[in-house]
Write a protein that holds these residues in place. Structure first.
Motif, PDB file in Angstrom:
ATOM      1  N   ASP A  73       0.845  -1.192   0.000  1.00 48.92           N
ATOM      2  CA  ASP A  73       0.000   0.000   0.000  1.00 48.92           C
ATOM      3  C   ASP A  73       0.886   1.249   0.000  1.00 48.92           C
ATOM      4  O   ASP A  73       1.542   1.551   0.986  1.00 48.92           O
ATOM      5  CB  ASP A  73      -0.889   0.003   1.241  1.00 48.92           C
ATOM      6  CG  ASP A  73      -1.713   1.280   1.338  1.00 48.92           C
ATOM      7  OD1 ASP A  73      -1.769   2.034   0.347  1.00 48.92           O
ATOM      8  OD2 ASP A  73      -2.282   1.515   2.415  1.00 48.92           O
ATOM      9  N   PRO A  74       0.913   1.981  -1.122  1.00 45.57           N
ATOM     10  CA  PRO A  74       1.806   3.144  -1.207  1.00 45.57           C
ATOM     11  C   PRO A  74       1.479   4.212  -0.173  1.00 45.57           C
ATOM     12  O   PRO A  74       2.324   5.045   0.139  1.00 45.57           O
ATOM     13  CB  PRO A  74       1.558   3.684  -2.615  1.00 45.57           C
ATOM     14  CG  PRO A  74       0.856   2.617  -3.350  1.00 45.57           C
ATOM     15  CD  PRO A  74       0.144   1.785  -2.352  1.00 45.57           C
ATOM     16  N   ALA A  75       0.267   4.189   0.350  1.00 42.12           N
ATOM     17  CA  ALA A  75      -0.087   5.232   1.320  1.00 42.12           C
ATOM     18  C   ALA A  75      -0.248   4.625   2.703  1.00 42.12           C
ATOM     19  O   ALA A  75      -1.047   5.086   3.492  1.00 42.12           O
ATOM     20  CB  ALA A  75      -1.382   5.913   0.899  1.00 42.12           C
ATOM     21  N   PRO A  77      -0.530   4.253   6.071  1.00 45.72           N
ATOM     22  CA  PRO A  77      -0.521   5.380   7.010  1.00 45.72           C
ATOM     23  C   PRO A  77       0.117   5.036   8.346  1.00 45.72           C
ATOM     24  O   PRO A  77       0.227   5.880   9.208  1.00 45.72           O
ATOM     25  CB  PRO A  77      -2.012   5.672   7.192  1.00 45.72           C
ATOM     26  CG  PRO A  77      -2.682   4.371   6.954  1.00 45.72           C
ATOM     27  CD  PRO A  77      -1.794   3.530   6.084  1.00 45.72           C
ATOM     28  N   LYS A  79       3.238   3.875   9.069  1.00 48.29           N
ATOM     29  CA  LYS A  79       4.637   4.173   9.368  1.00 48.29           C
ATOM     30  C   LYS A  79       5.197   5.308   8.508  1.00 48.29           C
ATOM     31  O   LYS A  79       4.856   5.442   7.343  1.00 48.29           O
ATOM     32  CB  LYS A  79       5.496   2.922   9.204  1.00 48.29           C
ATOM     33  CG  LYS A  79       5.318   2.178   7.915  1.00 48.29           C
ATOM     34  CD  LYS A  79       6.315   1.016   7.870  1.00 48.29           C
ATOM     35  CE  LYS A  79       6.199   0.230   6.591  1.00 48.29           C
ATOM     36  NZ  LYS A  79       5.333  -0.918   6.684  1.00 48.29           N
ATOM     37  N   VAL A 114       4.619   5.709  -6.970  1.00 45.35           N
ATOM     38  CA  VAL A 114       3.373   6.345  -6.523  1.00 45.35           C
ATOM     39  C   VAL A 114       3.590   6.951  -5.146  1.00 45.35           C
ATOM     40  O   VAL A 114       3.231   8.097  -4.882  1.00 45.35           O
ATOM     41  CB  VAL A 114       2.206   5.320  -6.469  1.00 45.35           C
ATOM     42  CG1 VAL A 114       1.001   5.944  -5.782  1.00 45.35           C
ATOM     43  CG2 VAL A 114       1.829   4.873  -7.872  1.00 45.35           C
ATOM     44  N   ARG A 115       4.246   6.190  -4.284  1.00 48.30           N
ATOM     45  CA  ARG A 115       4.480   6.706  -2.937  1.00 48.30           C
ATOM     46  C   ARG A 115       5.360   7.953  -2.977  1.00 48.30           C
ATOM     47  O   ARG A 115       5.077   8.949  -2.323  1.00 48.30           O
ATOM     48  CB  ARG A 115       5.140   5.633  -2.069  1.00 48.30           C
ATOM     49  CG  ARG A 115       5.450   6.154  -0.675  1.00 48.30           C
ATOM     50  CD  ARG A 115       5.950   5.092   0.237  1.00 48.30           C
ATOM     51  NE  ARG A 115       7.253   4.587  -0.170  1.00 48.30           N
ATOM     52  CZ  ARG A 115       7.929   3.664   0.492  1.00 48.30           C
ATOM     53  NH1 ARG A 115       7.407   3.115   1.569  1.00 48.30           N
ATOM     54  NH2 ARG A 115       9.104   3.248   0.078  1.00 48.30           N
ATOM     55  N   ALA A 118       3.332  10.873  -4.590  1.00 47.70           N
ATOM     56  CA  ALA A 118       2.204  11.275  -3.741  1.00 47.70           C
ATOM     57  C   ALA A 118       2.722  11.999  -2.503  1.00 47.70           C
ATOM     58  O   ALA A 118       2.178  13.027  -2.090  1.00 47.70           O
ATOM     59  CB  ALA A 118       1.389  10.060  -3.329  1.00 47.70           C
ATOM     60  N   GLN A 119       3.800  11.478  -1.977  1.00 48.33           N
ATOM     61  CA  GLN A 119       4.369  12.106  -0.789  1.00 48.33           C
ATOM     62  C   GLN A 119       4.895  13.506  -1.109  1.00 48.33           C
ATOM     63  O   GLN A 119       4.711  14.442  -0.340  1.00 48.33           O
ATOM     64  CB  GLN A 119       5.503  11.250  -0.268  1.00 48.33           C
ATOM     65  CG  GLN A 119       6.101  11.800   0.995  1.00 48.33           C
ATOM     66  CD  GLN A 119       6.083  10.765   2.074  1.00 48.33           C
ATOM     67  OE1 GLN A 119       6.473   9.643   1.811  1.00 48.33           O
ATOM     68  NE2 GLN A 119       5.632  11.098   3.239  1.00 48.33           N
TER      69      GLN A 119
END
Lengths: 164, 508
Positions: A73-75, A77, A79, A114-115, A118-119
């Protein structure tokens, strides 16, 4: 498939990129394509410009040797995410490019990219007002009435001052 | 390579699934104590983004102020975003039902080092109250209120927000141990009296002014406190609709040396709709201090309550060595709706000769009730088909304990903790709630005839125990006599008429 070690990607305007398949082992889209249509000459990557694809491939090259577990899961939450210094070049890009990279990462289904994007987008949004965010990432104005969405997209794209 | 957007090559519009990835990074769960300003900001960027953030909001608006460690600039920004949302027709402030205020937010450090009142913060909070028309719950954490100057500030604040609290039904006051009167909490409470349904006064002492105010809150359904003394009995007659009475008395708080019998008797006489009764020993963290047990109500008073309040669903009584089997026997006669029975460390209980009759019971807690035998537990399991949770009464690793674990396993229970004290089982619970309600109709009248003599016996005993404290007992006896002659009517789940001049008529 002519060369199993390499893969050829074609962007929206016909530019071709040939890279070692190993670079793209984290891209779910490419892996699926190899499984189902790997006998074809080249894989079309629609909606991605040559510039952006080149950047994505650079990212893939940098991370080709990574042995970390694929990101579920790229998002995630739970860690915090530690920045990788090798990705600094991607963090410095202008807002409009960042948007395109985010898009491309999603199209090619590379969770690590993506992470990253998105970050980066999130960190640019951090502390901004809605107006500032709108100026950066340029979607339609909330207050505007619904217009035919295709026209709308084009017009906004043209006028939109891609600042920064 | 330059990027020029044209109508053929528009600026990309991120699809919702990508936006979610981005927005999730804005308010990661490991960051606590901040207002979700970024999430609100992106929700105000455009319609598409708003739709995406909506899926991430969850209960955000309910808990917006629960983590009250934000600075004043963030708070200002939040109010600005609310204003923008109103301009966009979203009106986020309409979704705010709950505001938590920590009074330390009203203080700011002076350059010279001391602390002073932060007028700006006060103004912002008052503004917040004024723009939230659907406010239902106000929580005040009154810390740092030690100086006279601060009392006045808080008092003024209460006066300013009161006009905007016309729909507030829940009020929570934390930490205000010694100053409820000095900061005029009672006046604030009095202002809310007409609408309040639920009051939690965590550590506020029941001073005369507070009690008088509590008496004026006639619609109270739920009262919770960490402090309780016998004087509360004077307020309870004003709460005919009370459903929940919960006191977790913290042993570290000093209290009157009198026990709570008068409170329990008042509950029994004035609150026929009581469904939850919880008297526990407060936070476990206080265990190191000597546990003061003077305040514990007597068995007789609790029996009376069980006899009078026939809608009990939850009974939690902790560390009461006075509690005996008589209480269980009364409960078996009068509480057909009982779902949760938790009697921790009540060592006088044995369970012998008790015939359990709680068809709805789902949870049984007997931790530390070492007098209770396996025979009682088995009887209960047989009589309570819905029983899902048991906390075993036995000393771990004793002989009885071994026998019990085997028995429970055979009955389909599985231990959920290492010490094998807590057990659970799964039950196919297809029975409709409605059926359940019908089934328990029997309770009301059947039980009435039990034995009024028994009640009067208890009363006499209570009188002896409590001496002259209970001057209302004689009234109650008369009441009882009168009711004995009248036909007994009980209105099912109907509110006691607010306009009624004689709400007592509706009782038993």
């Amino acid at each position: 498939m002519s060369d199993p070690a390499n893969i050829t990607l074609v962007t929206m305007d016909g530019t071709t990129f040939t890279v070692p398949s190993a670079y793209l082992h984290r891209s779910k889209l490419v892996q699926d394509w190899l499984r189902s249509e790997g006998d074809k000459q080249a894989m079309e990557v629609k909606h991605v410009t040559p510039f952006v694809l080149q950047g994505v491939l650079n990212f893939c090259e940098i991370h080709a040797e990574d042995t970390s577990e694929p990101l579920a899961d790229p998002a995630d939450p739970t860690k915090p995410f530690e920045a990788d210094p090798r990705d600094d070049a991607f963090r410095g890009m202008p807002d409009d490019q960042l948007l395109q990279f985010t898009m491309a990462a999603d199209i090619l289904q590379i969770p690590e990219l993506v992470r990253l994007t998105a970050q980066e987008m999130a960190s640019r949004i951090d502390g901004k007002s809605p107006d500032q965010i709108r100026a950066m990432f340029n979607p339609d104005d909330l207050a505007e009435e619904d217009v035919d969405s295709d026209n709308e997209m084009g017009e906004v794209g043209e006028e939109g001052a891609i600042s920064k | 390579m330059a990027n020029h957007y044209t109508s053929q090559n528009p600026a990309p519009r991120l699809p919702p699934e990508v936006l979610i990835q981005v927005f999730k990074h804005l308010q990661p769960e490991w960051i606590l104590y901040t207002l979700p300003l970024d999430l609100l900001a992106v929700s105000l960027v455009c319609r598409e983004w708003q739709a995406v953030t909506e899926s991430l909001f969850g209960r955000m608006f309910d808990n917006l102020f629960a983590r009250c460690r934000y600075d004043i600039h963030e708070f200002e920004k939040l109010l600005r975003f609310f204003r923008i949302s109103r301009e966009c027709g979203l009106d986020y402030c309409h979704r705010i039902t709950r505001i938590t205020i920590c009074t330390s937010q009203f203080s700011k450090q002076k350059k010279s080092g001391g602390w002073t009142h932060n007028q700006k913060a006060e103004n912002l909070f008052v503004h917040l109250f004024s723009i939230c028309p659907n406010l239902q719950r106000v929580e005040i954490d009154a810390i740092d209120v030690y100086h006279k100057r601060r009392f006045k500030d808080l008092q003024r604040f209460y006066t300013r927000i009161l006009p905007f609290c016309t729909k507030v039904t829940d009020f929570v006051l934390e930490n205000d141990i010694d100053h409820p009167e000095k900061v005029y909490t009672h006046l604030f409470l009095a202002g809310l009296a007409n609408t309040l349904h639920s009051i939690r006064l965590y550590e506020a002492k029941h001073t005369t002014a507070i009690l008088r105010t509590l008496s004026s809150c006639r619609h109270i359904r739920s009262f919770e406190s960490r402090y309780c003394d016998d004087r509360l009995a004077t307020a309870i007659p004003s709460w005919p609709n009370l459903r929940t009475f919960r006191v977790a008395q913290s042993p570290s708080l000093s209290f009157s040396s009198k026990n709570l019998d008068s409170v329990i008797v008042q509950l029994a006489t004035s609150c026929p709709r009581l469904t939850n009764l919880e008297l526990s020993a407060g936070a476990a963290g206080c265990r190191s201090r000597p546990v003061v047990r003077n305040h514990l109500p007597s068995n007789a008073a609790l029996c009376l309550l069980a006899f009078r309040c026939r809608r009990l669903k939850t009974v939690r009584l902790h560390q009461n060595p006075k509690l005996t089997d008589a209480f269980l026997r009364v409960l078996a006669l009068t509480a057909p709706r009982l779902r949760v029975l938790e009697l921790e460390e009540c060592q006088a209980l044995t369970g012998e000769d008790v015939v359990p009759a709680w068809p709805c019971l789902t949870s049984l807690g007997l931790r530390g009730c070492y007098g209770v035998g396996m025979a009682f537990v088995e009887k209960l399991i047989a009589a309570c088909p819905k029983l899902r949770e048991i906390t075993a009464p036995f000393e771990p690793y004793s002989e009885a304990f071994q026998a019990m674990t085997e028995r429970l396993r055979k009955l389909g229970f599985v231990a959920v903790d290492k010490r094998q004290l807590e057990w659970r089982r799964k039950i196919d619970d297809d029975v409709e709630e409605q059926e359940e309600e019908e089934m328990i109709e029997v309770g009301g009248d059947g039980g009435e005839a039990v034995d009024d003599g028994l009640v009067l016996g208890w009363l006499r005993k209570i009188k002896e125990e409590a001496g002259t404290n209970l001057n209302n007992i004689s009234e109650w006896e008369e009441d009882e006599d009168r009711n004995g002659m009248e036909s007994e009517e009980e209105e099912e789940e109907e509110e006691i008429d607010e306009e009624s001049d004689h709400p007592e008529d509706f009782l038993f």
